[in-house]
Design a protein around this motif. Sequence first.
Motif, short mmCIF file in Angstrom:
data_model
loop_
_atom_site.label_atom_id
_atom_site.label_comp_id
_atom_site.label_asym_id
_atom_site.label_seq_id
_atom_site.Cartn_x
_atom_site.Cartn_y
_atom_site.Cartn_z
N LYS A 1 0.85 -1.18 0.00
CA LYS A 1 0.00 0.00 0.00
C LYS A 1 0.90 1.23 0.00
O LYS A 1 1.64 1.47 0.96
CB LYS A 1 -0.92 -0.01 1.22
CG LYS A 1 -1.93 -1.15 1.20
CD LYS A 1 -2.83 -1.13 2.43
CE LYS A 1 -3.83 -2.27 2.39
NZ LYS A 1 -4.69 -2.29 3.60
N LEU A 2 0.82 1.99 -1.08
CA LEU A 2 1.70 3.12 -1.27
C LEU A 2 0.89 4.40 -1.50
O LEU A 2 -0.15 4.37 -2.17
CB LEU A 2 2.62 2.89 -2.47
CG LEU A 2 3.54 1.67 -2.41
CD1 LEU A 2 4.19 1.42 -3.76
CD2 LEU A 2 4.59 1.86 -1.33
N ARG A 3 1.39 5.46 -0.95
CA ARG A 3 0.78 6.76 -1.19
C ARG A 3 0.83 7.07 -2.69
O ARG A 3 1.84 6.86 -3.35
CB ARG A 3 1.53 7.82 -0.38
CG ARG A 3 0.98 9.23 -0.49
CD ARG A 3 1.54 10.10 0.63
NE ARG A 3 2.98 10.01 0.72
CZ ARG A 3 3.82 10.81 0.07
NH1 ARG A 3 3.35 11.76 -0.73
NH2 ARG A 3 5.13 10.67 0.24
N GLY A 4 -0.28 7.51 -3.23
CA GLY A 4 -0.32 7.90 -4.64
C GLY A 4 -0.83 6.83 -5.58
O GLY A 4 -1.02 7.10 -6.78
N GLN A 5 -1.08 5.63 -5.08
CA GLN A 5 -1.60 4.59 -5.97
C GLN A 5 -2.95 4.98 -6.56
O GLN A 5 -3.27 4.59 -7.69
CB GLN A 5 -1.72 3.26 -5.21
CG GLN A 5 -0.38 2.56 -4.95
CD GLN A 5 -0.51 1.33 -4.08
OE1 GLN A 5 -1.23 1.35 -3.08
NE2 GLN A 5 0.20 0.27 -4.42
N ASN A 6 -3.70 5.77 -5.83
CA ASN A 6 -5.03 6.16 -6.30
C ASN A 6 -5.00 7.24 -7.36
O ASN A 6 -5.99 7.45 -8.07
CB ASN A 6 -5.89 6.62 -5.12
CG ASN A 6 -5.28 7.81 -4.40
OD1 ASN A 6 -4.06 7.92 -4.28
ND2 ASN A 6 -6.12 8.71 -3.90
N SER B 1 8.92 5.10 -2.20
CA SER B 1 8.30 6.09 -1.31
C SER B 1 6.83 6.26 -1.65
O SER B 1 5.96 6.06 -0.81
CB SER B 1 9.02 7.43 -1.43
OG SER B 1 8.28 8.46 -0.78
N HIS B 2 6.55 6.61 -2.92
CA HIS B 2 5.17 6.86 -3.31
C HIS B 2 5.06 6.89 -4.84
O HIS B 2 6.08 6.81 -5.54
CB HIS B 2 4.67 8.19 -2.73
CG HIS B 2 5.42 9.39 -3.20
ND1 HIS B 2 6.64 9.78 -2.67
CD2 HIS B 2 5.14 10.30 -4.19
CE1 HIS B 2 7.07 10.87 -3.28
NE2 HIS B 2 6.18 11.20 -4.20
#
Length: 600
Positions: free
Chosen positions: A305-310, A480-481
């Motif tokens: 789960k990474l920041r920005g996947q959405n 990171s993201h």
Amino acid sequence: MLEESPGIRIDTALAKLGKALERGDIDTAVNLFQADCYWRDLVAFTWNIRTLEGQDQIRDMLSSQLAAIKPARFRQDEKEPASASDGLTEGWFEFETEVARGYGHIRLKNGLIWTLLTTMTELKGHEEPKGFRRPLGAEHGHDPDRKTWKEKRESETAELGYETQPYVVIIGGGQGGIALGARLRQLNVPTIIIEKNERPGDSWRKRYKSLCLHDPVWYDHLPYIPFPETWPVFAPKDKIGDWLEMYTKVMELNYWTSTTCKSAQYDEAKKEWKVVVERNGEELVLRPKQLVLATGMSGKPNVPKLRGQNIFRGEQQHSSQHPGPDAYRDKKVVVIGSNNSAHDICAALWEGGADVTMVQRSSTHIVRSDTLMEIGLGDLYSERAVAAGMTTRKADLIFASLPYRIMHEFQIPLYEKMRERDAKFYEDLEKAGFMLDWGADGSGLFMKYLRRGSGYYIDVGACDLVIDGSIKLKSGSDVSHLTVDAVVLKDGTELPADLVVYATGYGSMNGWAADLISKEVADKVGKVWGLGSDTPKDPGPWEGEQRNMWKPTQQEALWFHGGNLHQSRHYSQYLSLQLKARAEGISTPVYGLQERHHFS
């Protein structure tokens, strides 16, 4: 006086052990073992898969089991000559218990037993219909109500799961479920295999285009039907898929395709499962006595789960969902991971004209395929081994006879030889920035596989592309993201991407138990796979066997089956015998039930 032959030494040791066990003289039996000794039992004595380490553990097991098991008739296998080298004498033997026949391997050191392997081969009165027990097939004589084989098969297929209930339901129709289903079929245990895909073999066909077996053909046979002598050494995925489909049909397995398991619940009062499945648009309830999860050794896909996947505008896939390179020519692809799938996918994408970057977050063990075959597998699983008289069964038992506690000691010198042979290759990889390791103790691939099921790549060509820069490499920094069009690493590096492939492995198999049954049952069972070696991704305490695999678990009537083709073949025998014994009401006093130390 002439020195005793290896055969005489084995005969003497077996006679002493057999007499002590038949008399119930545990102290005498234990004193036949070295202080530093190992007894690995596959079902015959423990109704479990257990390794006893040292005299005290052997004494405890015999004190618990001997009266019920009633072993007898220990005798050397006359067809397998004993041998002696490097201070060890080795031999093969047969034995019986009250309810079963068994086969084993023994190593003597200084006249005492160092390692002992005992395996259950068949249950008395429930032998497989082979050899002189082979079914006749044709029914001679006259009977106006006679049914043909086809009619009987169609009747069974129509009734099982509807008018009659299976004794076993296997969730998962890959090589594990198929191998176990074949064993249970020969033991006349009514079984249904549940598979979500449309055809047997689709679990291979639907993987990425370049997938092939990295293990050689001699290591990969299924029970009863070995691959033809003309079968390729490394089989492509679609060829394996076709073989599994053929095997499922000719072995007459009750294999439900396009069927989804929605839930399962164990009824303690009735001692049966309620398994809800959806088949042909219809919801059905099956009520088997035993439930086997054969959903793949690796369990559920791990997707970080990474920041920005959405907000990422490109495609994102786990490696298990990657279709292959065809749609990605001239696209920028970032593959996160550096093990088998990552290398295979990167190489295929490069061949397909993609601009591909591999992100290596931690070190990886690499071994070249031809070197592994020659040094690591050649004595047991190779054309050379076959020519020397090695059979698949004998190779499996030799491998099984080495206790996991000391297996790494046998592996380390092999991998040292591999490292020396391919020194230039490894030097070039490191110059390219690739982070290499040889396992926690230098024991290489097999121990990494047994301990954690990950962290390695068997090189079939992708490493050359890493070395020459065709596959771009970014190592030493995690992700990171994501931005709208790039993967950003923790060191600030920005990797433009149209596609991100997460070759990030899989979780424990009990993740499937959590989804299908409940989190409480998954937690009750605990982590599946690993030895408890206290090495990365294999936390202690020491187990001495694969956690929860092919043996009873803390959840009554719930079993896990899987692994590579070798393990699916070999351990399906012992799991099928445990299930058959329960189906026939044979007493199965389990010694050393698997404890739960970790939730996942």
